[in-house]
Design a protein around this motif. Structure first.
Motif, PDB file in Angstrom:
ATOM      1  N   LYS A   1       0.841  -1.182   0.000  1.00 23.51           N
ATOM      2  CA  LYS A   1       0.000   0.000   0.000  1.00 23.51           C
ATOM      3  C   LYS A   1       0.881   1.239   0.000  1.00 23.51           C
ATOM      4  N   SER A   2       0.529   2.205  -0.815  1.00 24.89           N
ATOM      5  CA  SER A   2       1.283   3.449  -0.810  1.00 24.89           C
ATOM      6  C   SER A   2       0.782   4.314   0.342  1.00 24.89           C
ATOM      7  N   THR A   3       1.583   5.269   0.748  1.00 31.63           N
ATOM      8  CA  THR A   3       1.157   6.150   1.831  1.00 31.63           C
ATOM      9  C   THR A   3       0.550   7.407   1.220  1.00 31.63           C
ATOM     10  N   VAL A   4       1.381   8.361   0.857  1.00 29.48           N
ATOM     11  CA  VAL A   4       0.916   9.599   0.237  1.00 29.48           C
ATOM     12  C   VAL A   4       1.732   9.829  -1.029  1.00 29.48           C
ATOM     13  N   ASP A   5       1.285  10.772  -1.849  1.00 24.88           N
ATOM     14  CA  ASP A   5       1.963  11.038  -3.119  1.00 24.88           C
ATOM     15  C   ASP A   5       3.267  11.816  -2.958  1.00 24.88           C
ATOM     16  N   TYR A   6       3.299  12.730  -1.971  1.00 24.99           N
ATOM     17  CA  TYR A   6       4.428  13.644  -1.844  1.00 24.99           C
ATOM     18  C   TYR A   6       4.859  13.769  -0.389  1.00 24.99           C
ATOM     19  N   ILE A   7       6.159  13.957  -0.209  1.00 24.81           N
ATOM     20  CA  ILE A   7       6.708  14.166   1.129  1.00 24.81           C
ATOM     21  C   ILE A   7       7.932  15.061   1.007  1.00 24.81           C
ATOM     22  N   GLY A   8       8.152  15.895   2.001  1.00 23.42           N
ATOM     23  CA  GLY A   8       9.309  16.778   1.956  1.00 23.42           C
ATOM     24  C   GLY A   8       9.305  17.783   3.079  1.00 23.42           C
ATOM     25  N   VAL A   9       9.941  18.914   2.817  1.00 21.63           N
ATOM     26  CA  VAL A   9      10.088  19.949   3.844  1.00 21.63           C
ATOM     27  C   VAL A   9       9.903  21.325   3.205  1.00 21.63           C
ATOM     28  N   VAL A  10       9.196  22.194   3.927  1.00 19.88           N
ATOM     29  CA  VAL A  10       8.960  23.568   3.492  1.00 19.88           C
ATOM     30  C   VAL A  10       9.492  24.484   4.586  1.00 19.88           C
ATOM     31  N   GLN A  11      10.608  25.154   4.307  1.00 19.12           N
ATOM     32  CA  GLN A  11      11.194  26.096   5.262  1.00 19.12           C
ATOM     33  C   GLN A  11      11.311  25.477   6.661  1.00 19.12           C
ATOM     34  N   GLY A  12      11.795  24.239   6.720  1.00 14.84           N
ATOM     35  CA  GLY A  12      12.009  23.558   7.987  1.00 14.84           C
ATOM     36  C   GLY A  12      10.800  22.805   8.526  1.00 14.84           C
ATOM     37  N   VAL A  13       9.665  22.891   7.847  1.00 13.42           N
ATOM     38  CA  VAL A  13       8.448  22.211   8.293  1.00 13.42           C
ATOM     39  C   VAL A  13       8.259  20.938   7.464  1.00 13.42           C
ATOM     40  N   PRO A  14       8.237  19.766   8.129  1.00 13.23           N
ATOM     41  CA  PRO A  14       7.993  18.535   7.371  1.00 13.23           C
ATOM     42  C   PRO A  14       6.538  18.468   6.898  1.00 13.23           C
ATOM     43  N   VAL A  15       6.357  18.151   5.623  1.00 12.08           N
ATOM     44  CA  VAL A  15       5.012  18.061   5.054  1.00 12.08           C
ATOM     45  C   VAL A  15       4.855  16.761   4.274  1.00 12.08           C
ATOM     46  N   CYS A  16       3.621  16.281   4.256  1.00 14.80           N
ATOM     47  CA  CYS A  16       3.262  15.169   3.375  1.00 14.80           C
ATOM     48  C   CYS A  16       1.861  15.451   2.864  1.00 14.80           C
ATOM     49  N   PHE A  17       1.619  15.069   1.615  1.00 11.77           N
ATOM     50  CA  PHE A  17       0.281  15.283   1.068  1.00 11.77           C
ATOM     51  C   PHE A  17      -0.005  14.339  -0.077  1.00 11.77           C
ATOM     52  N   ASP A  18      -1.278  14.232  -0.357  1.00 10.15           N
ATOM     53  CA  ASP A  18      -1.750  13.432  -1.465  1.00 10.15           C
ATOM     54  C   ASP A  18      -2.512  14.362  -2.394  1.00 10.15           C
ATOM     55  N   ALA A  19      -2.413  14.134  -3.683  1.00  6.53           N
ATOM     56  CA  ALA A  19      -3.127  14.937  -4.679  1.00  6.53           C
ATOM     57  C   ALA A  19      -4.279  14.106  -5.225  1.00  6.53           C
ATOM     58  N   LYS A  20      -5.473  14.676  -5.173  1.00  5.35           N
ATOM     59  CA  LYS A  20      -6.685  13.982  -5.618  1.00  5.35           C
ATOM     60  C   LYS A  20      -7.443  14.863  -6.583  1.00  5.35           C
ATOM     61  N   GLU A  21      -8.203  14.226  -7.455  1.00  2.00           N
ATOM     62  CA  GLU A  21      -9.029  14.976  -8.391  1.00  2.00           C
ATOM     63  C   GLU A  21     -10.472  14.547  -8.248  1.00  2.00           C
ATOM     64  N   CYS A  22     -11.369  15.501  -8.406  1.00  7.70           N
ATOM     65  CA  CYS A  22     -12.794  15.258  -8.246  1.00  7.70           C
ATOM     66  C   CYS A  22     -13.521  15.928  -9.411  1.00  7.70           C
ATOM     67  N   ALA A  23     -14.356  15.180 -10.112  1.00  9.86           N
ATOM     68  CA  ALA A  23     -15.041  15.710 -11.293  1.00  9.86           C
ATOM     69  C   ALA A  23     -16.256  16.563 -10.943  1.00  9.86           C
ATOM     70  N   THR A  24     -16.798  16.376  -9.745  1.00 13.29           N
ATOM     71  CA  THR A  24     -18.021  17.087  -9.347  1.00 13.29           C
ATOM     72  C   THR A  24     -17.749  17.920  -8.096  1.00 13.29           C
ATOM     73  N   ASP A  25     -18.806  18.468  -7.512  1.00  6.51           N
ATOM     74  CA  ASP A  25     -18.679  19.235  -6.270  1.00  6.51           C
ATOM     75  C   ASP A  25     -18.736  18.349  -5.027  1.00  6.51           C
ATOM     76  N   THR A  26     -18.864  17.059  -5.221  1.00  7.34           N
ATOM     77  CA  THR A  26     -18.907  16.123  -4.099  1.00  7.34           C
ATOM     78  C   THR A  26     -17.692  15.216  -4.168  1.00  7.34           C
ATOM     79  N   PHE A  27     -16.903  15.221  -3.097  1.00  2.00           N
ATOM     80  CA  PHE A  27     -15.681  14.409  -3.037  1.00  2.00           C
ATOM     81  C   PHE A  27     -15.975  13.126  -2.262  1.00  2.00           C
ATOM     82  N   PRO A  28     -15.913  11.958  -2.929  1.00  2.00           N
ATOM     83  CA  PRO A  28     -16.165  10.687  -2.241  1.00  2.00           C
ATOM     84  C   PRO A  28     -14.954  10.296  -1.385  1.00  2.00           C
ATOM     85  N   LEU A  29     -15.201  10.022  -0.122  1.00  2.00           N
ATOM     86  CA  LEU A  29     -14.106   9.655   0.776  1.00  2.00           C
ATOM     87  C   LEU A  29     -13.495   8.299   0.436  1.00  2.00           C
TER      88      LEU A  29
END
Length: 177
Positions: free
Chosen positions: A60-88
């Motif tokens: 299983k993958s964790t998140v799409d991106y990981i790194g550091v911003v001005q000393g702050v560790p960050v991780c995030f995933d990028a998702k796309e949604c075709a409508t105004d409702t985001f399915p969890l």
């Protein structure tokens, strides 16, 4: 050949925009963010072209991106949604668990969501994701709507940066103090 906005190319277009943003941030010494490849196990390789023709995800993958911003560790995933409702269902339990642990270690976790119908990029804090996630786990809606989101986390494009997520990240950090 699918068009640029067909379902088959949606995720890769978003990924390319995020990758270009991350390159710009790195060039300007603002952040160092890396794309985390999803580990695969090749099953069949075409001997002529040396291309993988059949593979499966090794873990299983964790998140799409990981790194550091001005000393702050960050991780995030990028998702796309075709409508105004985001399915969890587009977010997996192991991703939420990883992000929760990341935040426990004083990192910042979030989702970058592209709402294609509106042509809007959105920074979803992990705190807000967790509220929606817990609601779904407790028998509530299995999605959230664009109308439920906080306007101040809408991402704007600036100075040639398409998905300028550093501004909402600053707001997220300020709200923690």
């Amino acid at each position: 050949m699918p068009s640029w906005n067909s379902r088959g190319l949606r995720g890769s277009t978003l990924e390319e925009l995020v990758n270009m943003t991350n390159e710009k941030y790195q060039l300007n010494h603002l952040a160092l963010i890396q794309k985390i490849p999803t580990p695969i196990k090749p099953i069949r390789i075409d001997q002529q072209s040396r291309h993988i023709t059949l593979a499966y995800f090794e873990q299983k993958s964790t998140v799409d991106y990981i790194g550091v911003v001005q000393g702050v560790p960050v991780c995030f995933d990028a998702k796309e949604c075709a409508t105004d409702t985001f399915p969890l269902q587009n977010v997996h339990a192991h991703q939420v668990e990883f992000m929760e642990e990341y935040e426990r270690q004083h990192g910042v976790a979030f989702l970058l969501i592209y709402f294609a119908k509106r042509n809007v990029f959105y920074y979803l804090t992990f705190r807000d994701l967790k509220v929606f996630w817990d609601r779904a786990q407790n028998g509530g809606r299995k999605s959230f709507t664009f109308a439920e989101l906080k306007e101040e986390y809408i991402i704007s494009s600036k100075n040639g940066v398409f998905v300028h997520y550093l501004e909402p990240l600053s707001k997220d950090l300020a709200s923690r103090e």
